[in-house]
Design an enzyme around this catalytic site. Structure first.
Site, PDB file in Angstrom:
ATOM      1  N   HIS A  76       5.776  15.890   5.621  1.00  0.00           N
ATOM      2  CA  HIS A  76       5.848  14.410   5.352  1.00  0.00           C
ATOM      3  C   HIS A  76       6.120  14.114   4.044  1.00  0.00           C
ATOM      4  CE1 HIS A  76       4.257  10.490   4.933  1.00  0.00           C
ATOM      5  NE2 HIS A  76       3.345  10.969   4.059  1.00  0.00           N
ATOM      6  N   ASP A  79       9.844  14.442   4.267  1.00  0.00           N
ATOM      7  CA  ASP A  79      10.292  13.335   4.608  1.00  0.00           C
ATOM      8  C   ASP A  79      10.233  11.992   3.541  1.00  0.00           C
ATOM      9  OD1 ASP A  79      11.146  11.526   6.947  1.00  0.00           O
ATOM     10  OD2 ASP A  79       9.010  10.481   6.882  1.00  0.00           O
TER      11      ASP A  79
END
Length: 109
Positions: A76, A79
């Site tokens: 995450h 990202d």
């Protein structure tokens, strides 16, 4: 909280702040406030560096065989890092487009 989680949150926090600044820069440009837009891009860059430095630390640890486990939180964070990079590019393009539109509209007056 584990060390790896703290690093992930540093990444997410830094690049999240950067992305917010880049979005605000687009809004400032849309309003014709190009000085503010440029300041917001610079502010975003400062925040991005904080997140990027934390990410570089992870890469260094892995290169030194200190072992990193890939977790959903780390994915995450990466990202979010890539998203912030993309938002900066988009923000710069929107700012340039708004400047051009304003210049063309000024010529028509």
């Amino acid at each position: 909280m584990e060390d790896l989680e703290l690093i992930a949150f540093k990444i997410i926090s830094g690049v999240g702040a950067a992305r917010s600044s880049y979005i605000e820069a687009i809004q400032a440009a849309k309003a014709g406030d190009y000085d503010r837009a440029e300041k917001l891009i610079a502010q975003g860059d400062e925040s991005f560096v904080e997140g990027h430095d934390a990410h570089t630390g992870l890469l260094t640890r892995e290169a030194n065989d200190e072992g990193n486990s890939v977790t959903l939180l780390i994915l995450h964070a990466e990202d979010q890092l890539m998203s912030a990079e993309a938002f900066k590019i988009i923000a710069q393009e929107f700012i340039a487009a708004h400047k051009r539109i304003d210049q063309l509209e000024a010529k028509l007056k």
